[in-house]
Design a protein around this motif. Structure first.
Motif, PDB file in Angstrom:
ATOM      1  N   PRO A 165       0.807  -1.228   0.000  1.00 21.09           N
ATOM      2  CA  PRO A 165       0.000   0.000   0.000  1.00 21.09           C
ATOM      3  C   PRO A 165       0.833   1.267   0.000  1.00 21.09           C
ATOM      4  CG  PRO A 165      -0.878  -1.588   1.565  1.00 21.09           C
ATOM      5  CD  PRO A 165       0.425  -2.144   1.077  1.00 21.09           C
ATOM      6  N   SER A 166       2.005   1.201   0.617  1.00 22.86           N
ATOM      7  CA  SER A 166       2.858   2.393   0.704  1.00 22.86           C
ATOM      8  C   SER A 166       3.361   2.860  -0.662  1.00 22.86           C
ATOM      9  CB  SER A 166       4.049   2.111   1.624  1.00 22.86           C
ATOM     10  OG  SER A 166       4.840   1.045   1.115  1.00 22.86           O
ATOM     11  N   GLU A 167       3.319   1.975  -1.671  1.00 21.75           N
ATOM     12  CA  GLU A 167       3.815   2.329  -3.004  1.00 21.75           C
ATOM     13  C   GLU A 167       2.687   2.559  -4.005  1.00 21.75           C
ATOM     14  OE1 GLU A 167       6.927  -0.202  -4.498  1.00 21.75           O
ATOM     15  OE2 GLU A 167       7.820  -0.467  -2.518  1.00 21.75           O
ATOM     16  N   LEU A 168       1.458   2.604  -3.526  1.00 25.15           N
ATOM     17  CA  LEU A 168       0.308   2.737  -4.417  1.00 25.15           C
ATOM     18  C   LEU A 168       0.370   4.006  -5.254  1.00 25.15           C
ATOM     19  CD1 LEU A 168      -2.407   1.672  -5.395  1.00 25.15           C
ATOM     20  CD2 LEU A 168      -3.482   2.747  -3.409  1.00 25.15           C
ATOM     21  N   SER A 169       0.842   5.079  -4.670  1.00 27.52           N
ATOM     22  CA  SER A 169       0.886   6.364  -5.386  1.00 27.52           C
ATOM     23  C   SER A 169       2.171   6.548  -6.184  1.00 27.52           C
ATOM     24  CB  SER A 169       0.744   7.521  -4.383  1.00 27.52           C
ATOM     25  OG  SER A 169       1.830   7.518  -3.454  1.00 27.52           O
TER      26      SER A 169
ATOM     27  N   MET B 236       3.259   2.937 -13.807  1.00 21.81           N
ATOM     28  CA  MET B 236       2.133   3.156 -14.703  1.00 21.81           C
ATOM     29  C   MET B 236       0.852   3.237 -13.880  1.00 21.81           C
ATOM     30  SD  MET B 236       3.304   0.539 -17.737  1.00 21.81           S
ATOM     31  CE  MET B 236       3.668  -0.795 -16.604  1.00 21.81           C
ATOM     32  N   GLN B 237      -0.178   3.751 -14.505  1.00 23.21           N
ATOM     33  CA  GLN B 237      -1.449   3.930 -13.804  1.00 23.21           C
ATOM     34  C   GLN B 237      -2.178   2.592 -13.679  1.00 23.21           C
ATOM     35  OE1 GLN B 237      -2.559   6.967 -12.546  1.00 23.21           O
ATOM     36  NE2 GLN B 237      -4.108   5.720 -11.526  1.00 23.21           N
ATOM     37  N   ILE B 238      -2.550   2.231 -12.444  1.00 20.25           N
ATOM     38  CA  ILE B 238      -3.382   1.049 -12.274  1.00 20.25           C
ATOM     39  C   ILE B 238      -4.840   1.473 -12.379  1.00 20.25           C
ATOM     40  CG2 ILE B 238      -1.639   0.022 -10.761  1.00 20.25           C
ATOM     41  CD1 ILE B 238      -3.623   0.399  -8.430  1.00 20.25           C
ATOM     42  N   GLU B 239      -5.722   0.498 -12.530  1.00 23.07           N
ATOM     43  CA  GLU B 239      -7.148   0.797 -12.581  1.00 23.07           C
ATOM     44  C   GLU B 239      -7.607   1.334 -11.224  1.00 23.07           C
ATOM     45  OE1 GLU B 239      -8.996   0.681 -15.161  1.00 23.07           O
ATOM     46  OE2 GLU B 239      -7.997  -0.641 -16.603  1.00 23.07           O
ATOM     47  N   LYS B 240      -8.472   2.348 -11.251  1.00 24.61           N
ATOM     48  CA  LYS B 240      -8.940   2.956 -10.007  1.00 24.61           C
ATOM     49  C   LYS B 240      -9.601   1.926  -9.097  1.00 24.61           C
ATOM     50  CE  LYS B 240      -9.620   6.624  -7.454  1.00 24.61           C
ATOM     51  NZ  LYS B 240      -8.473   7.347  -6.850  1.00 24.61           N
ATOM     52  N   THR B 241     -10.374   1.031  -9.679  1.00 24.45           N
ATOM     53  CA  THR B 241     -11.094   0.037  -8.869  1.00 24.45           C
ATOM     54  C   THR B 241     -10.178  -1.034  -8.299  1.00 24.45           C
ATOM     55  OG1 THR B 241     -11.628  -1.079 -10.956  1.00 24.45           O
ATOM     56  CG2 THR B 241     -13.319   0.337 -10.009  1.00 24.45           C
TER      57      THR B 241
ATOM     58  N   SER C 259      -1.986  -6.083 -11.637  1.00 22.27           N
ATOM     59  CA  SER C 259      -2.863  -5.032 -12.163  1.00 22.27           C
ATOM     60  C   SER C 259      -3.476  -5.487 -13.481  1.00 22.27           C
ATOM     61  CB  SER C 259      -2.075  -3.738 -12.383  1.00 22.27           C
ATOM     62  OG  SER C 259      -2.894  -2.778 -13.034  1.00 22.27           O
ATOM     63  N   HIS C 260      -4.723  -5.074 -13.696  1.00 22.39           N
ATOM     64  CA  HIS C 260      -5.437  -5.460 -14.913  1.00 22.39           C
ATOM     65  C   HIS C 260      -5.418  -4.359 -15.963  1.00 22.39           C
ATOM     66  CE1 HIS C 260      -7.127  -7.683 -11.448  1.00 22.39           C
ATOM     67  NE2 HIS C 260      -7.032  -8.714 -12.265  1.00 22.39           N
ATOM     68  N   ALA C 261      -4.694  -3.276 -15.679  1.00 26.66           N
ATOM     69  CA  ALA C 261      -4.545  -2.205 -16.666  1.00 26.66           C
ATOM     70  C   ALA C 261      -3.747  -2.728 -17.862  1.00 26.66           C
ATOM     71  CB  ALA C 261      -3.839  -1.005 -16.038  1.00 26.66           C
ATOM     72  N   TYR C 262      -4.118  -2.299 -19.047  1.00 26.85           N
ATOM     73  CA  TYR C 262      -3.530  -2.799 -20.293  1.00 26.85           C
ATOM     74  C   TYR C 262      -2.005  -2.747 -20.261  1.00 26.85           C
ATOM     75  CZ  TYR C 262      -2.438  -2.930 -25.322  1.00 26.85           C
ATOM     76  OH  TYR C 262      -1.913  -3.225 -26.556  1.00 26.85           O
ATOM     77  N   GLU C 263      -1.429  -1.591 -19.892  1.00 24.29           N
ATOM     78  CA  GLU C 263       0.027  -1.436 -19.909  1.00 24.29           C
ATOM     79  C   GLU C 263       0.696  -2.369 -18.909  1.00 24.29           C
ATOM     80  OE1 GLU C 263      -2.141   1.009 -19.708  1.00 24.29           O
ATOM     81  OE2 GLU C 263      -1.881   2.033 -21.642  1.00 24.29           O
ATOM     82  N   TYR C 264       0.042  -2.600 -17.772  1.00 26.61           N
ATOM     83  CA  TYR C 264       0.616  -3.507 -16.778  1.00 26.61           C
ATOM     84  C   TYR C 264       0.564  -4.958 -17.250  1.00 26.61           C
ATOM     85  CZ  TYR C 264       2.124  -0.796 -12.788  1.00 26.61           C
ATOM     86  OH  TYR C 264       2.839   0.030 -11.957  1.00 26.61           O
ATOM     87  N   VAL C 265      -0.507  -5.340 -17.933  1.00 24.64           N
ATOM     88  CA  VAL C 265      -0.586  -6.714 -18.448  1.00 24.64           C
ATOM     89  C   VAL C 265       0.525  -6.952 -19.466  1.00 24.64           C
ATOM     90  CG1 VAL C 265      -2.029  -8.439 -19.602  1.00 24.64           C
ATOM     91  CG2 VAL C 265      -3.073  -6.780 -18.046  1.00 24.64           C
TER      92      VAL C 265
END
Length: 264
Positions: A135-139, A143-148, A198-204
């Motif tokens: 959690p400490s590295e969430l921000s 790359m951007q993760i999905e908000k949900t 993460s399920h964000a396109y760039e992360y996949v």
């Protein structure tokens, strides 16, 4: 029949007959005939059907593994929102039981339910490395993760399902952003890689490229959520349709959201 109605029908019939007779010789009458055809002809079947968003060919667990009814399973039915489903845990456990991987890398630990069941069904000397974003590295992710997805990172404890378990010694927990984590010590060593970060396109895309470096020749890569998240679906569709021979045998396991690839 009412006289007025009969006169109306007769007039329409004469108008159609005249248009049909003159249409070969008169452009205006041909146009009118086309209008009449469009008005009274039944609508053609629509060919504008929605495109199937799932491009991967299907396989099923019966083609991939011989079913073993003596699997070791724990917490399978303790499934909440965001979890691998009960059936998917069994499918992954069947594959682990069939493949007998001694080196497993998991991207995305969450509560560790899948991790534990892979430990239960892998060889006694198997080692599992599971990577999770703290959690400490969430921000601070590259790359951007999905908000949900943030709720899955902001959990009380990562890997709580295997903490204190007798098989916890098979599991090494590491933390970091999967896009920047240094995987080099594990390159070409993994028999199985399970991607559920993460399920964000760039992360996949990033996780897949790292998985290809991790897995040995003949090893297996599994992805979760192919049918659940647009970013996963688009990334795997793009890989399959890219023409890259590495992804020629990429398949979707029917009845699940899992995709599978044996790296040749």
């Amino acid at each position: 029949m009412n006289t007025a109605l009969f006169t109306l029908y007769l007039g329409v019939f004469k108008r159609i007959a005249r248009t049909a007779a003159l249409s070969p010789f008169d452009a205006q009458e041909r146009h009118r005939l086309g209008e009449l055809y469009a008005l009274y002809s039944p609508p053609a079947p629509s060919s504008d059907l929605p495109e199937d968003p799932y491009k991967l060919p299907k396989t099923d667990i019966l083609e991939l593994a011989q079913l073993d009814r003596n699997l070791l399973l724990e917490g399978v039915n303790e499934c909440g929102f965001g979890h691998v489903t009960e059936f998917e845990v069994k499918v992954i456990s069947q594959l682990v039981n069939q493949l007998q991987p001694r080196r497993i890398f998991e991207i995305g630990t969450f509560q560790g339910r899948t991790t534990l069941n892979m430990a239960l069904n892998s060889p006694a000397d198997a080692q599992i490395v599971t990577l999770d974003l703290p959690p400490s590295e969430l921000s601070q992710t590259q790359m951007q993760i999905e908000k949900t997805e943030e709720m899955y990172v902001k959990k009380a404890e990562s890997g709580e399902r295997f903490k204190g378990h007798p098989l916890a010694s098979k599991i090494t927990q590491v933390f970091g952003d999967s896009a920047t984590y240094d995987y080099s010590r594990y390159h070409n060593q993994m028999d199985l890689v399970f991607i559920d970060g993460s399920h964000a396109y760039e992360y996949v895309l990033s996780d897949t490229e790292n998985a290809l470096r991790l897995v040995r020749k003949g090893g297996t890569i599994l992805w979760h959520d192919y049918t659940n998240w647009e970013g996963v679906r688009r990334a795997l569709n793009d890989y399959y349709q890219s023409g890259n021979p590495v992804f020629r045998n990429l398949r979707h396991i029917g009845g699940t959201s899992i995709a599978v690839l044996t790296v040749s």
